[in-house]
Design an enzyme around this catalytic site. Structure first.
Site, short mmCIF file in Angstrom:
data_model
loop_
_atom_site.label_atom_id
_atom_site.label_comp_id
_atom_site.label_asym_id
_atom_site.label_seq_id
_atom_site.Cartn_x
_atom_site.Cartn_y
_atom_site.Cartn_z
N CYS A 248 90.06 -2.74 15.45
CA CYS A 248 89.95 -3.57 14.61
C CYS A 248 88.61 -4.03 13.83
O CYS A 248 88.38 -4.29 12.41
CB CYS A 248 90.73 -5.13 13.81
N ASN B 233 87.24 -24.92 53.68
CA ASN B 233 85.54 -25.85 52.70
C ASN B 233 84.98 -25.87 53.53
O ASN B 233 85.47 -27.00 54.83
CB ASN B 233 86.49 -26.39 51.54
N HIS C 178 91.20 -17.07 35.50
CA HIS C 178 90.48 -17.96 34.79
C HIS C 178 89.87 -16.02 34.03
O HIS C 178 88.76 -15.53 33.38
CB HIS C 178 89.51 -17.73 35.30
N VAL D 200 86.75 -14.28 38.31
CA VAL D 200 86.63 -13.49 37.78
C VAL D 200 85.67 -12.64 37.81
O VAL D 200 86.15 -11.42 37.27
CB VAL D 200 86.73 -14.01 36.12
N GLY E 203 87.65 -22.36 49.58
CA GLY E 203 86.43 -22.24 48.62
C GLY E 203 86.66 -22.78 46.93
O GLY E 203 85.46 -22.50 46.02
N ALA F 251 84.62 -19.25 54.17
CA ALA F 251 86.29 -18.42 54.17
C ALA F 251 85.69 -17.35 55.08
O ALA F 251 86.72 -17.01 55.86
CB ALA F 251 86.17 -18.14 52.62
P1 OAD Z 1 82.73 -24.88 42.32
O1 OAD Z 1 81.86 -24.38 41.83
O2 OAD Z 1 83.41 -25.85 41.24
O3 OAD Z 1 82.68 -24.70 44.12
C1 OAD Z 1 83.06 -24.29 44.57
C2 OAD Z 1 83.41 -24.81 46.39
O4 OAD Z 1 83.05 -23.62 47.31
C3 OAD Z 1 82.94 -26.22 47.33
O5 OAD Z 1 83.67 -26.92 47.42
C4 OAD Z 1 82.21 -25.70 47.73
O6 OAD Z 1 81.60 -26.59 49.17
C5 OAD Z 1 82.67 -24.34 48.46
N1 OAD Z 1 82.23 -23.25 49.11
C6 OAD Z 1 80.73 -23.05 49.37
N2 OAD Z 1 80.60 -22.11 50.00
C7 OAD Z 1 81.74 -21.43 50.65
C8 OAD Z 1 82.29 -20.73 51.31
N3 OAD Z 1 81.54 -19.40 51.89
N4 OAD Z 1 83.80 -20.85 51.92
C9 OAD Z 1 84.33 -21.41 51.18
N5 OAD Z 1 83.91 -22.23 50.50
C10 OAD Z 1 82.99 -22.46 50.04
O7 OAD Z 1 83.74 -23.45 41.66
P2 OAD Z 1 85.19 -23.08 41.86
O8 OAD Z 1 86.54 -24.31 42.38
O9 OAD Z 1 85.68 -22.12 42.13
O10 OAD Z 1 86.48 -21.63 35.80
O11 OAD Z 1 85.09 -23.61 40.01
C11 OAD Z 1 86.19 -23.98 38.96
C12 OAD Z 1 86.54 -23.22 38.33
O12 OAD Z 1 84.77 -24.03 37.35
C13 OAD Z 1 86.16 -22.24 37.70
O13 OAD Z 1 86.81 -20.59 37.99
C14 OAD Z 1 84.98 -21.24 36.17
C15 OAD Z 1 84.33 -22.94 36.51
O14 OAD Z 1 83.86 -23.47 35.32
C16 OAD Z 1 86.01 -21.58 34.77
O15 OAD Z 1 84.54 -20.07 33.75
C17 OAD Z 1 86.84 -21.30 33.81
#
Ligand code: OAD
Length: 246
Positions: free
Chosen positions: A151, A214, A120, A104, A188, A232
């Protein structure tokens, strides 16, 4: 480039359509803490899962607004990192290219990506908690949260909270892109949070080649045709460099 398989370079070059799905790991190297790591300082004692919900906002709109103001400030200071910049370059080098993000923070557009689907929402925008009208820049006011200029109801951040549906058109466009691509990158993201996590499977079912970037294993790893273990910010610039050397 030792770590980028030549087969993958060939697949990228011959792909008619490329889709990239990103998660909070892509922004980690910009200093934006992931959702679950974000609790420091003043906000240490709050659980994000209990602040990022419609119920929390109903209970205590001021608390939730202030927490998002703090997160907005963090994001406001962040700059795109080499991973974001490489993705913008990849879009320029590709034919059809769609970037779908769960983040976001708006850093993909700031880096120069143009065809971006935000699943999101975006923390920089607000919307009316009653009618959903988007308000880009709420006027300065004494009210916390500020009021909707139309409103008078409370404004809220224009992000998807736990238990809320994704924006319909954004998700439809994301599914459509996933079903029609030749190459799908998952970068990521922990691949745990649905429905975003269903997108790579849509691509696989349609015959796409799947690539995961990842540092850690995820539930998707076993299904990927190529797994690039690293951050990344390291891998994506290498990938773009390898493509440019061809
Ligand atoms: P997560 O916090 O669940 O996962 C982050 C991922 O990034 C993990 O698999 C890490 O291994 C990986 N990671 C960490 N550092 C990295 C780097 N430098 N390069 C590449 N990968 C790396 O985050 P999301 O998968 O984004 O939703 O989570 C999804 C959603 O869960 C978010 O958008 C949020 C949350 O609830 C809402 O707020 C609706």
């Amino acid at each position: 480039m030792a770590s980028i398989p030549p087969d993958l370079i060939e697949k990228i070059q011959s792909a008619g359509s490329v889709v990239v799905l990103t998660g909070s790991g892509v922004s980690a190297e910009s200093g934006v803490p992931t959702f679950r790591d974000a609790q420091t300082g003043l906000w240490e004692r709050y659980d994000p899962q209990e602040l990022a919900t419609p119920e929390a906002f109903e209970r205590n709109p001021r608390l939730v607004w202030e927490w998002y103001s703090w997160r907005r400030e963090l994001v406001g200071k962040a700059k795109p990192n080499p991973g974001h910049l490489a993705l913008a370059e990849l879009e320029r080098m590709s034919g059809l290219f769609t970037l779908i993000t769960q983040n976001v923070d708006g850093l993909h557009r700031a880096a120069g990506n143009e065809n971006v689907i935000e699943l999101h929402g975006n923390i920089r925008r607000s919307k009316c908690s009653e009618e959903g009208i988007v308000v880009e820049e709420p006027e300065e006011s004494e009210d916390i949260p500020p009021r909707c200029p139309h409103c008078g109801a409370s404004l809220r951040p224009d992000v998807v909270w736990f238990g809320e549906a994704l924006p319909y058109e954004a998700f439809e466009a994301a599914v459509d892109a996933a079903r029609n691509c030749d190459l799908f990158f998952s970068i990521g993201t922990s691949s745990l949070v649905y429905p975003a996590a269903s997108l790579p499977y849509e691509a696989l079912d349609s015959g796409a080649v799947l690539v995961e970037i990842n540092p850690d294993e995820t539930p998707l790893s076993a299904r990927a045709d190529f797994v690039l273990r690293g951050t990344a910010g390291e891998i994506l610039p290498e990938l773009v460099e390898a493509l440019q050397e061809q």
